[in-house]
Design a protein around this motif. Structure first.
Motif, PDB file in Angstrom:
ATOM      1  N   MET A  43      57.195  60.757  49.334  1.00 51.92           N
ATOM      2  CA  MET A  43      58.184  61.319  48.424  1.00 51.92           C
ATOM      3  C   MET A  43      57.633  61.483  47.016  1.00 51.92           C
ATOM      4  O   MET A  43      58.019  62.354  46.276  1.00 51.92           O
ATOM      5  N   ASN A  44      56.689  60.589  46.701  1.00 53.34           N
ATOM      6  CA  ASN A  44      56.154  60.653  45.349  1.00 53.34           C
ATOM      7  C   ASN A  44      54.934  61.549  45.259  1.00 53.34           C
ATOM      8  O   ASN A  44      54.283  61.627  44.239  1.00 53.34           O
ATOM      9  N   THR A  45      54.626  62.198  46.350  1.00 52.03           N
ATOM     10  CA  THR A  45      53.432  63.031  46.344  1.00 52.03           C
ATOM     11  C   THR A  45      53.786  64.510  46.192  1.00 52.03           C
ATOM     12  O   THR A  45      53.052  65.365  46.616  1.00 52.03           O
ATOM     13  N   VAL A  46      54.951  64.749  45.587  1.00 56.35           N
ATOM     14  CA  VAL A  46      55.356  66.135  45.336  1.00 56.35           C
ATOM     15  C   VAL A  46      54.285  66.821  44.483  1.00 56.35           C
ATOM     16  O   VAL A  46      53.867  66.287  43.466  1.00 56.35           O
ATOM     17  N   ASN A  47      53.852  67.981  44.925  1.00 50.13           N
ATOM     18  CA  ASN A  47      52.830  68.687  44.162  1.00 50.13           C
ATOM     19  C   ASN A  47      53.414  69.249  42.884  1.00 50.13           C
ATOM     20  O   ASN A  47      54.551  69.689  42.860  1.00 50.13           O
ATOM     21  N   PRO A  48      52.637  69.242  41.831  1.00 43.63           N
ATOM     22  CA  PRO A  48      53.126  69.855  40.607  1.00 43.63           C
ATOM     23  C   PRO A  48      53.483  71.310  40.871  1.00 43.63           C
ATOM     24  O   PRO A  48      52.780  72.009  41.611  1.00 43.63           O
ATOM     25  N   ALA A  49      54.587  71.753  40.281  1.00 50.83           N
ATOM     26  CA  ALA A  49      55.031  73.117  40.515  1.00 50.83           C
ATOM     27  C   ALA A  49      54.134  74.119  39.817  1.00 50.83           C
ATOM     28  O   ALA A  49      53.981  75.238  40.254  1.00 50.83           O
ATOM     29  N   ILE A  50      53.554  73.661  38.733  1.00 56.68           N
ATOM     30  CA  ILE A  50      52.708  74.574  37.971  1.00 56.68           C
ATOM     31  C   ILE A  50      51.462  73.838  37.523  1.00 56.68           C
ATOM     32  O   ILE A  50      51.486  72.628  37.361  1.00 56.68           O
ATOM     33  N   ALA A  51      50.418  74.592  37.335  1.00 56.12           N
ATOM     34  CA  ALA A  51      49.213  73.985  36.797  1.00 56.12           C
ATOM     35  C   ALA A  51      49.364  73.906  35.290  1.00 56.12           C
ATOM     36  O   ALA A  51      49.992  74.758  34.688  1.00 56.12           O
ATOM     37  N   PRO A  52      48.807  72.845  34.672  1.00 52.68           N
ATOM     38  CA  PRO A  52      48.886  72.762  33.220  1.00 52.68           C
ATOM     39  C   PRO A  52      48.306  74.014  32.594  1.00 52.68           C
ATOM     40  O   PRO A  52      47.256  74.493  33.011  1.00 52.68           O
ATOM     41  N   GLY A  53      48.983  74.542  31.610  1.00 47.96           N
ATOM     42  CA  GLY A  53      48.476  75.724  30.925  1.00 47.96           C
ATOM     43  C   GLY A  53      48.750  77.019  31.653  1.00 47.96           C
ATOM     44  O   GLY A  53      48.635  78.091  31.093  1.00 47.96           O
ATOM     45  N   GLY A  54      49.141  76.925  32.951  1.00 49.34           N
ATOM     46  CA  GLY A  54      49.444  78.132  33.711  1.00 49.34           C
ATOM     47  C   GLY A  54      50.700  78.799  33.192  1.00 49.34           C
ATOM     48  O   GLY A  54      51.535  78.154  32.595  1.00 49.34           O
ATOM     49  N   GLN A  55      50.860  80.057  33.435  1.00 47.10           N
ATOM     50  CA  GLN A  55      52.023  80.759  32.898  1.00 47.10           C
ATOM     51  C   GLN A  55      53.092  80.959  33.975  1.00 47.10           C
ATOM     52  O   GLN A  55      53.292  80.116  34.813  1.00 47.10           O
ATOM     53  N   SER A  56      53.728  82.033  33.922  1.00 48.97           N
ATOM     54  CA  SER A  56      54.714  82.605  34.836  1.00 48.97           C
ATOM     55  C   SER A  56      55.651  81.616  35.546  1.00 48.97           C
ATOM     56  O   SER A  56      56.842  81.629  35.309  1.00 48.97           O
ATOM     57  N   GLN A  57      55.120  80.738  36.399  1.00 50.19           N
ATOM     58  CA  GLN A  57      56.013  79.968  37.256  1.00 50.19           C
ATOM     59  C   GLN A  57      56.902  79.015  36.482  1.00 50.19           C
ATOM     60  O   GLN A  57      56.498  78.402  35.512  1.00 50.19           O
ATOM     61  N   LYS A  58      58.140  78.900  36.964  1.00 52.15           N
ATOM     62  CA  LYS A  58      59.099  78.076  36.253  1.00 52.15           C
ATOM     63  C   LYS A  58      59.246  76.706  36.901  1.00 52.15           C
ATOM     64  O   LYS A  58      59.044  76.555  38.091  1.00 52.15           O
ATOM     65  N   VAL A  59      59.618  75.738  36.087  1.00 48.82           N
ATOM     66  CA  VAL A  59      59.878  74.405  36.600  1.00 48.82           C
ATOM     67  C   VAL A  59      61.385  74.217  36.689  1.00 48.82           C
ATOM     68  O   VAL A  59      62.075  74.298  35.684  1.00 48.82           O
ATOM     69  N   SER A  60      61.876  73.985  37.898  1.00 49.70           N
ATOM     70  CA  SER A  60      63.311  73.746  38.007  1.00 49.70           C
ATOM     71  C   SER A  60      63.532  72.492  38.857  1.00 49.70           C
ATOM     72  O   SER A  60      62.597  71.948  39.423  1.00 49.70           O
TER      73      SER A  60
END
Lengths: 126, 470, 55
Positions: free
Chosen positions: B1-18
């Motif tokens: 459960m704690n191994t959820v992949n980051p939704a976005i790469a640091p510094g990456g654009q476009s993708q949103k975090v929700s």
């Protein structure tokens, strides 16, 4: 309808907003406690030299009291402690007034803001 | 459960975090019942103090009716407005921004104060056990602190784990009530249970009718918080189905638990004691004389308090987060953790507030504030549903659930709220006035000052047609 | 020192440890991502795609 563009808020003002809310919350919770307004008081209608009979407890009830660790004297304070409900109509009126006034203001001011939202979202006159 | 992949790469654009859509109906049930079940272990019994054991039963049914209305109304609106913030988002779309701001504050207040009460309860119980086992000088402070911090940490690390834990501990607490019920041979009165001797015609209603009305205030505690299920709206996989289902199932669970609890406690405890104890179910277990039941109900009480605090942290943070997202508060609060996908800044911000009140408020006061904010919110709901049906009549938008007999539940809910306000007047009138004064002041502040920073059209996010009459 | 005193200290220690970890993680995340990324969540976005309200 022209689109409303909110002004930018500086960091300092943002922090100030948060501080205002926090202070308001603490005052609202603290003040009644400080003024001793919290809760209706119960009064003990004292009976001298209480026995289970004068406290009007049946044998079955006495058995439960004893299982809970009471004796007749400690149970007396619990049993004889009563509310005395009185209705102060002035106070009730004041409370009703504050509540109704609050809700009326809430709905009227919301309606005004809501009209703006709908007008900007869907455009006027459709 | 704690191994959820980051939704976005640091510094990456476009993708949103929700927020992450990972929850099912069982989690919704766990969130709703988890928050409320502690009310059966403590709190509801103060209604017996206010009006006697029979009053507590009458209130159980009347307030049960109130909450059935709440659950039905809430399910209809929320199956349509599925957003974090729950009733806040409903108010924003249906009544208007100022109402929404107030509703969000009701939510944050009700849940934070409930969390405070829960922590005090759990901490005091542990301290009591320590003292009973012969330890001296043990104070409740470290337990209060640990209780809040561990739950905040859990909430910080992800919603799925948080509610999985809640599901397990809520289920265990519920089972402890069921076990107690069957252990006291409910089918044969007089063996263990002595309802007829505890509740007699002369003591059933010691204060008469006014006692029943006064009992409404604490009767709220049988069910307070079931409406919190809607806060999970943005994290549920299929909100239009799961939310009504989880909420209704939760309400049924609570009605069953409330009836069992009343029946056991009324049959075992003299009403005067029932009215003042902090642990009615635990005391009932003590009276049976069984060490096993005593052990079970002790842990049932602790677990229910922990589950409740856990759900409250989850809900209060979602409401605060939504306020930030709409710029009602600085947008800083609307950050989502890229890895755990939780509103981490809101969770952290509310923690010191809870900790502060755990140490300065007493249990009764915290409970009262929770109840007050709750009842203000239910009053709003009764008006909200009528406006919802008027602005978007049936057939104009898709509803996941449509509640029956409209507008009867709304009218009933409004009437029951009025009675509850009167009950609060009988016990805590000045506090109610102080609290409403607070809401008036912050409302003025919001309407005349803060609202200028809000983008108008952006608040309306649902893909609905224009409301009727505008 | 009694067991309960030890437990009390343990509770304090664990609480402090968790708070420190959360603050560390918070600062780390805030430094690693831009504010625009962190606050990019919008209400109703998923509904706009999956839930059609046309009948």
């Amino acid at each position: 309808m022209t689109k409303y563009t909110p002004p930018d808020q500086s960091k300092a003002l943002q922090v100030l907003d948060i501080i205002f809310l926090l202070v308001a919350i603490f005052v609202a919770l603290w003040l009644p406690l400080q003024l001793g307004l919290a809760g209706a008081a119960k009064e003990i209608d004292k009976i001298d030299n209480p026995t289970w009979e004068t406290l009007q407890q049946t044998p079955a009830q006495v058995a439960q009291w004893e299982k809970l660790g009471y004796d007749v004297n400690t149970a007396h304070d619990v049993i004889q402690s009563h509310f005395h409900y009185t209705i102060d109509w002035m106070e009730l009126g004041l409370m009703a007034l504050v509540l109704i006034g609050y809700f009326v203001f809430l709905f009227r001011a919301s309606k005004k803001e809501y009209r703006e939202v709908i007008a900007e979202k869907f455009g006027d006159g459709k | 459960m704690n191994t959820v992949n980051p939704a976005i790469a640091p510094g990456g654009q476009s993708q949103k975090v929700s927020l992450l859509r990972v929850l099912g109906p069982a989690h919704v049930w766990a969130l709703g019942v988890g928050i409320v079940l502690v009310g059966e272990f403590t709190g509801w019994n103060f209604s017996a103090d206010k009006g006697g054991t029979l009053a507590a039963l009458i209130v159980l049914w009347m307030v049960g009716l109130l909450y059935t209305c709440v659950a039905m109304i809430d399910s209809e609106v929320t199956s349509t407005v599925a957003a974090a913030g729950g009733q806040y988002a409903q108010a924003k779309h249906i009544v208007g921004p100022l109402m929404a701001f107030n509703v969000a504050l009701y939510l944050v207040f009700a849940y934070t104060m409930l969390e405070v009460s829960d922590a005090i309860l759990a901490g005091d119980l542990i301290t009591q056990i320590a003292t009973e086992s012969g330890a001296t000088g043990v104070t409740h402070e470290p337990f209060l602190m640990l209780c809040i911090v561990v739950l905040v940490w859990l909430n910080y690390r992800g919603v799925l784990m948080t509610l999985n834990v809640n599901f397990v501990i809520t289920a265990l607490a519920f089972v402890s009530i069921i076990v107690l019920f069957f252990s006291v041979q409910p089918w044969s009165q007089g063996v263990v249970l002595k309802l007829g001797e505890m509740v007699t015609p002369s003591n059933a209603l010691p204060y008469g009718w006014i006692g029943i009305v006064a009992g409404f205030q604490f009767g709220i505690w049988y069910y307070l918080g079931i409406e919190g299920t809607t806060q999970a709206a943005e994290e549920v996989r299929s909100p239009a189905r799961s939310l009504p289902f989880g909420t209704m199932a939760g309400m049924m669970t609570l009605l069953i638990a409330a009836c069992l609890t009343w029946y056991i406690c009324a049959s075992l405890l003299p009403w005067q004691h029932l009215g003042v104890t902090f642990f009615p179910l635990y005391d009932a277990a003590v009276v049976t004389g069984s060490p096993t039941l005593k052990f079970l109900l002790f842990w049932g009480t602790v677990l229910s308090a922990v589950a409740s605090a856990n759900g409250c942290i989850n809900d209060a943070a979602r409401a605060w987060f939504s306020l930030g997202r709409d710029r009602y508060l600085p947008t800083w609060f609307s950050a989502v953790h890229p890895k755990y996908r939780t509103p981490y800044r809101s969770i952290l911000f509310l923690m010191p507030i809870a900790v502060a009140f755990v140490y300065i408020a007493d249990l009764n006061q915290a409970i009262t504030f929770s109840i007050l904010s709750g009842v203000l919110q239910y009053t709003f709901m009764s008006i909200n549903i009528v406006m919802f049906r008027n602005k978007w009549p049936l057939g104009s938008i898709r509803r996941g659930y449509t509640h029956p007999f409209h507008p009867l539940p709304a009218v009933l809910l409004f009437l029951l709220c009025a009675i509850t306000f009167f009950a609060i007047f009988l016990g805590y009138g000045s506090q109610l006035v102080a609290m409403v004064t607070f809401y008036i002041i912050v409302s003025l502040w919001f309407h005349f000052y803060r609202y200028r920073y809000v983008r108008r059209a952006d608040q309306f996010t649902m893909p609905w047609p224009k409301p009727k009459g505008y | 020192m009694s067991v309960w005193t030890l437990v009390s200290y343990g509770c304090w220690a664990l609480s402090i440890l968790m708070v420190v970890w959360m603050i560390y993680d918070w600062i780390k995340i805030d430094g690693k991502y831009t504010e625009a990324q962190l606050t990019s969540s919008r209400e109703g976005e998923i509904e706009a795609i999956s839930e059609k309200h046309n009948i």
